[in-house]
Design a protein around this motif. Structure first.
Motif, PDB file in Angstrom:
ATOM      1  N   LEU A  29     -13.492   0.322  -7.441  1.00 43.95           N
ATOM      2  CA  LEU A  29     -13.435   0.237  -6.039  1.00 43.95           C
ATOM      3  C   LEU A  29     -12.069  -0.863  -6.076  1.00 43.95           C
ATOM      4  N   ARG A  30     -12.129  -1.831  -7.499  1.00 42.95           N
ATOM      5  CA  ARG A  30     -10.903  -2.553  -7.382  1.00 42.95           C
ATOM      6  C   ARG A  30      -9.995  -1.906  -8.181  1.00 42.95           C
ATOM      7  N   ASN A  31      -9.395  -1.448  -8.993  1.00 36.69           N
ATOM      8  CA  ASN A  31      -8.669  -0.186  -9.784  1.00 36.69           C
ATOM      9  C   ASN A  31      -8.394   0.369  -8.548  1.00 36.69           C
ATOM     10  N   GLN A  32      -9.797   1.081  -7.679  1.00 35.80           N
ATOM     11  CA  GLN A  32      -8.494   1.809  -7.120  1.00 35.80           C
ATOM     12  C   GLN A  32      -7.767   1.170  -6.192  1.00 35.80           C
ATOM     13  N   GLU A  33      -8.351  -0.289  -5.235  1.00 33.51           N
ATOM     14  CA  GLU A  33      -7.095  -0.856  -4.369  1.00 33.51           C
ATOM     15  C   GLU A  33      -6.433  -1.337  -5.094  1.00 33.51           C
ATOM     16  N   ARG A  34      -5.902  -2.079  -5.708  1.00 32.55           N
ATOM     17  CA  ARG A  34      -5.011  -2.615  -6.891  1.00 32.55           C
ATOM     18  C   ARG A  34      -4.446  -1.000  -7.087  1.00 32.55           C
ATOM     19  N   VAL A  37      -2.412  -0.704  -3.390  1.00 27.52           N
ATOM     20  CA  VAL A  37      -1.639  -2.329  -3.517  1.00 27.52           C
ATOM     21  C   VAL A  37      -0.384  -2.276  -4.351  1.00 27.52           C
ATOM     22  N   ILE A  38      -0.172  -1.232  -6.376  1.00 26.20           N
ATOM     23  CA  ILE A  38       0.690  -0.808  -6.486  1.00 26.20           C
ATOM     24  C   ILE A  38       1.687  -0.141  -6.304  1.00 26.20           C
ATOM     25  N   GLU A  39       1.417   1.043  -5.496  1.00 24.37           N
ATOM     26  CA  GLU A  39       1.413   2.475  -4.925  1.00 24.37           C
ATOM     27  C   GLU A  39       3.026   1.879  -3.701  1.00 24.37           C
ATOM     28  N   GLU A  40       2.032   0.667  -2.437  1.00 24.95           N
ATOM     29  CA  GLU A  40       2.538  -0.047  -1.709  1.00 24.95           C
ATOM     30  C   GLU A  40       3.942  -0.905  -1.971  1.00 24.95           C
ATOM     31  N   LEU A  41       3.464  -1.821  -2.371  1.00 24.70           N
ATOM     32  CA  LEU A  41       4.790  -2.274  -2.930  1.00 24.70           C
ATOM     33  C   LEU A  41       5.891  -1.666  -4.139  1.00 24.70           C
TER      34      LEU A  41
END
Length: 112
Positions: A29-34, A37-41
């Motif tokens: 889950l953390r890897n999916q969220e990360r 976030v990376i894509e958004e940034l």
């Protein structure tokens, strides 16, 4: 409560397996969220034309990465055999302490 050591060890093993599964789920889950976030940034960085310098991602003032040596200071003192010392950080070199104990002064070794 008529539990045996084998029963308790079996329960511990079962719970350890459940804990391992939950940790794996949490990591996934953390890897999916990360990734989100990376894509958004990345989109925001591109949209606003931001640089690493804008984000202060370079080396911070006053802090060094592990393994990076402190810059060398210029030598202020030289021994008769050519050894030098900056007169700053750390303990005095042996040749200076021995000379001072023998009655010499630091000015006798100053590089001019």
């Amino acid at each position: 409560m008529a539990s045996t050591l084998a029963d308790i060890n079996s329960q511990i093993k079962k719970h350890d397996e459940q804990i391992a599964q939950l940790r794996k789920q949490a990591e996934d889950l953390r890897n999916q969220e990360r990734a989100g976030v990376i894509e958004e940034l990345r989109k925001k960085i591109a949209e606003y034309g931001l640089t690493a310098s804008d984000l202060k991602l370079g080396v911070r003032a006053g802090k060094r990465s592990a393994g990076v040596a402190a810059p060398k200071s210029a030598a202020k003192y030289r021994s008769p055999t050519g050894e030098t010392w900056s007169g700053g950080r750390g303990r005095k070199p042996r040749w200076i302490t021995e000379a001072l104990n023998a009655g010499k002064s630091l000015s006798d070794f100053e590089i001019k």
